[in-house]
Design a protein around this motif. Structure first.
Motif, mmCIF file in Angstrom:
data_model
loop_
_atom_site.group_PDB
_atom_site.id
_atom_site.type_symbol
_atom_site.label_atom_id
_atom_site.label_comp_id
_atom_site.label_asym_id
_atom_site.label_seq_id
_atom_site.Cartn_x
_atom_site.Cartn_y
_atom_site.Cartn_z
ATOM 1 N N GLU A 5 -117.500 164.256 -41.831
ATOM 2 C CA GLU A 5 -118.264 163.190 -42.491
ATOM 3 C C GLU A 5 -117.461 162.577 -43.633
ATOM 4 O OE1 GLU A 5 -123.029 163.869 -42.076
ATOM 5 O OE2 GLU A 5 -122.011 164.890 -43.711
ATOM 6 N N VAL A 6 -117.728 161.305 -43.869
ATOM 7 C CA VAL A 6 -117.095 160.567 -44.959
ATOM 8 C C VAL A 6 -118.177 159.810 -45.719
ATOM 9 C CG1 VAL A 6 -115.430 158.769 -45.589
ATOM 10 C CG2 VAL A 6 -114.965 160.275 -43.644
ATOM 11 N N LEU A 7 -118.115 159.878 -47.044
ATOM 12 C CA LEU A 7 -119.007 159.097 -47.890
ATOM 13 C C LEU A 7 -118.243 157.878 -48.381
ATOM 14 C CD1 LEU A 7 -121.668 158.727 -49.472
ATOM 15 C CD2 LEU A 7 -120.625 160.063 -51.326
ATOM 16 N N ASN A 8 -118.578 156.721 -47.839
ATOM 17 C CA ASN A 8 -117.973 155.460 -48.275
ATOM 18 C C ASN A 8 -118.821 154.859 -49.391
ATOM 19 O OD1 ASN A 8 -115.687 155.076 -46.469
ATOM 20 N ND2 ASN A 8 -117.186 154.832 -44.835
ATOM 21 N N VAL A 9 -118.242 154.742 -50.577
ATOM 22 C CA VAL A 9 -118.954 154.187 -51.734
ATOM 23 C C VAL A 9 -118.383 152.809 -52.046
ATOM 24 C CG1 VAL A 9 -119.502 154.496 -54.171
ATOM 25 C CG2 VAL A 9 -119.438 156.479 -52.650
ATOM 26 N N LEU A 10 -119.272 151.833 -52.131
ATOM 27 C CA LEU A 10 -118.878 150.434 -52.282
ATOM 28 C C LEU A 10 -119.295 149.879 -53.638
ATOM 29 C CD1 LEU A 10 -118.058 147.564 -51.333
ATOM 30 C CD2 LEU A 10 -120.262 147.447 -50.126
ATOM 31 N N PHE A 11 -118.328 149.296 -54.350
ATOM 32 C CA PHE A 11 -118.590 148.564 -55.582
ATOM 33 C C PHE A 11 -118.382 147.073 -55.346
ATOM 34 C CE2 PHE A 11 -116.996 152.760 -56.900
ATOM 35 C CZ PHE A 11 -118.010 153.180 -57.748
ATOM 36 N N HIS A 12 -119.076 146.284 -56.155
ATOM 37 C CA HIS A 12 -118.885 144.829 -56.114
ATOM 38 C C HIS A 12 -118.365 144.384 -57.485
ATOM 39 C CE1 HIS A 12 -121.581 145.580 -52.685
ATOM 40 N NE2 HIS A 12 -121.099 144.457 -52.171
ATOM 41 N N GLY A 13 -119.197 143.683 -58.260
ATOM 42 C CA GLY A 13 -118.756 143.245 -59.578
ATOM 43 C C GLY A 13 -119.046 144.260 -60.662
ATOM 44 N N VAL A 14 -118.144 144.333 -61.643
ATOM 45 C CA VAL A 14 -118.304 145.261 -62.765
ATOM 46 C C VAL A 14 -118.128 144.490 -64.069
ATOM 47 C CG1 VAL A 14 -117.509 147.380 -63.845
ATOM 48 C CG2 VAL A 14 -117.338 147.126 -61.358
ATOM 49 N N GLY A 15 -119.062 144.678 -65.004
ATOM 50 C CA GLY A 15 -118.968 143.994 -66.285
ATOM 51 C C GLY A 15 -119.601 142.615 -66.246
ATOM 52 N N LYS A 16 -119.038 141.690 -66.998
ATOM 53 C CA LYS A 16 -119.584 140.337 -67.080
ATOM 54 C C LYS A 16 -118.925 139.436 -66.042
ATOM 55 C CE LYS A 16 -120.320 136.488 -70.296
ATOM 56 N NZ LYS A 16 -120.102 135.982 -71.670
ATOM 57 N N PRO A 17 -119.725 138.783 -65.186
ATOM 58 C CA PRO A 17 -119.134 137.886 -64.187
ATOM 59 C C PRO A 17 -118.358 136.743 -64.839
ATOM 60 C CG PRO A 17 -121.439 138.338 -63.691
ATOM 61 C CD PRO A 17 -121.187 138.867 -65.074
ATOM 62 N N GLU A 18 -117.258 136.370 -64.218
ATOM 63 C CA GLU A 18 -116.446 135.265 -64.709
ATOM 64 C C GLU A 18 -116.539 134.051 -63.805
ATOM 65 O OE1 GLU A 18 -112.452 136.459 -65.607
ATOM 66 O OE2 GLU A 18 -113.093 138.385 -66.428
ATOM 67 N N ARG A 19 -117.558 134.027 -62.977
ATOM 68 C CA ARG A 19 -117.822 132.896 -62.094
ATOM 69 C C ARG A 19 -119.330 132.801 -61.887
ATOM 70 N NH1 ARG A 19 -119.334 134.938 -57.260
ATOM 71 N NH2 ARG A 19 -118.691 137.084 -56.806
ATOM 72 N N GLU A 20 -119.772 131.695 -61.353
ATOM 73 C CA GLU A 20 -121.196 131.533 -61.043
ATOM 74 C C GLU A 20 -121.538 132.372 -59.819
ATOM 75 O OE1 GLU A 20 -124.467 127.997 -60.032
ATOM 76 O OE2 GLU A 20 -122.392 127.492 -60.563
ATOM 77 N N LEU A 21 -122.560 133.193 -59.952
ATOM 78 C CA LEU A 21 -122.931 134.083 -58.859
ATOM 79 C C LEU A 21 -123.796 133.368 -57.827
ATOM 80 C CD1 LEU A 21 -123.794 137.389 -60.771
ATOM 81 C CD2 LEU A 21 -121.596 136.650 -59.819
ATOM 82 N N GLU A 22 -123.687 133.824 -56.589
ATOM 83 C CA GLU A 22 -124.541 133.316 -55.536
ATOM 84 C C GLU A 22 -125.957 133.865 -55.724
ATOM 85 O OE1 GLU A 22 -122.667 134.668 -51.980
ATOM 86 O OE2 GLU A 22 -120.874 133.443 -52.269
ATOM 87 N N PRO A 23 -126.969 133.215 -55.172
ATOM 88 C CA PRO A 23 -128.338 133.727 -55.296
ATOM 89 C C PRO A 23 -128.447 135.165 -54.797
ATOM 90 C CG PRO A 23 -128.359 131.496 -54.415
ATOM 91 C CD PRO A 23 -126.922 131.915 -54.467
#
Length: 228
Positions: A5-23
């Motif tokens: 078995e493998v645990l795949n852990v996914l991150f996206h943005g961290v901290g303050k976004p530097e672009r306009e985020l999608e809805p």
């Protein structure tokens, strides 16, 4: 836990976004302290045998991949796979070509997240070429090496998309299906870290995925995606 078995852990943005985020995208942004605490917890638990083998990844080409994610990984002697949006390579707040090359130079994996962060479901032939081939080729040109891994944007895909990705020779395709993966399998589900998560709540989500009811639900959901 089952062998392999493998645990795949996914991150996206961290901290303050530097672009306009999608809805709806803000749900997948976490603060720096949460990132470090969750990272340390899953690494420690995996090393102690309380969790399976660990694999880390980052989606969406945010600049925080380089400014926050990379230093944290290097400090801990870790690597991760970074899935790049080719269409954002020149966009403010996103990784540019130099940043992608820097990740690669530090031993990180680089894959494709497509061209324009759109779901890989119900795509016409021209859009599939743009998402699966043009994006891959652009990223490969940036890093000077073939790109063989892909991650499905927004966790959405269908049988047609998977078939095309196989035909094009991708060796691994990562999803957001929130269940354990198996070592060496072509399709690799992942658990996303989301706003409001803590090490404790994330571990609880991982544990809950092992319940018979959740296993059945997740297996059914994955089957529906693969066959529709």
């Amino acid at each position: 836990m089952a062998d392999g078995e493998v645990l795949n852990v996914l991150f996206h943005g961290v901290g303050k976004p530097e672009r306009e985020l999608e809805p709806g995208e803000d749900v997948y942004w976490i603060d720096v302290d949460t990132f470090h605490r969750v990272l340390d917890d899953v690494v420690s638990a995996s090393s102690a045998g309380a969790l399976p083998a660990l694999r880390l990844s980052f989606d969406d080409s945010n600049t925080s991949d380089l400014t926050v994610g990379l230093p944290a990984l290097l400090e801990r002697g870790l690597t991760a796979d970074f899935f790049v949006l080719a269409g954002r390579l020149r966009s403010p707040g996103s990784l540019d070509a130099d940043a992608v090359r820097e990740l690669r130079e530090h031993g990180m994996g680089v894959g494709t997240h497509g061209m324009h962060h759109r779901p890989w479901r119900g795509l016409d032939a021209d859009t599939r070429r743009d998402e699966f081939e043009a994006a891959r080729d652009l990223i490969a040109e940036v890093i000077g090496a073939p790109v063989r891994q892909a991650a499905c944007p927004l966790g959405r895909y269908d049988r047609q998309a998977l078939g095309e990705l196989r035909r094009l020779g991708y060796t691994e395709v990562f999803t957001s299906d929130r269940r354990y993966a198996r070592r060496g399998r072509w399709l690799q589900p992942r658990f996303s870290i989301r706003r409001g998560d803590t090490p404790e709540t994330f571990r609880a989500q991982i544990a809950a995925s092992r319940s018979p009811a959740m296993r059945t639900r997740n297996a059914l959901a994955g089957t529906v995606k693969r066959l529709r």
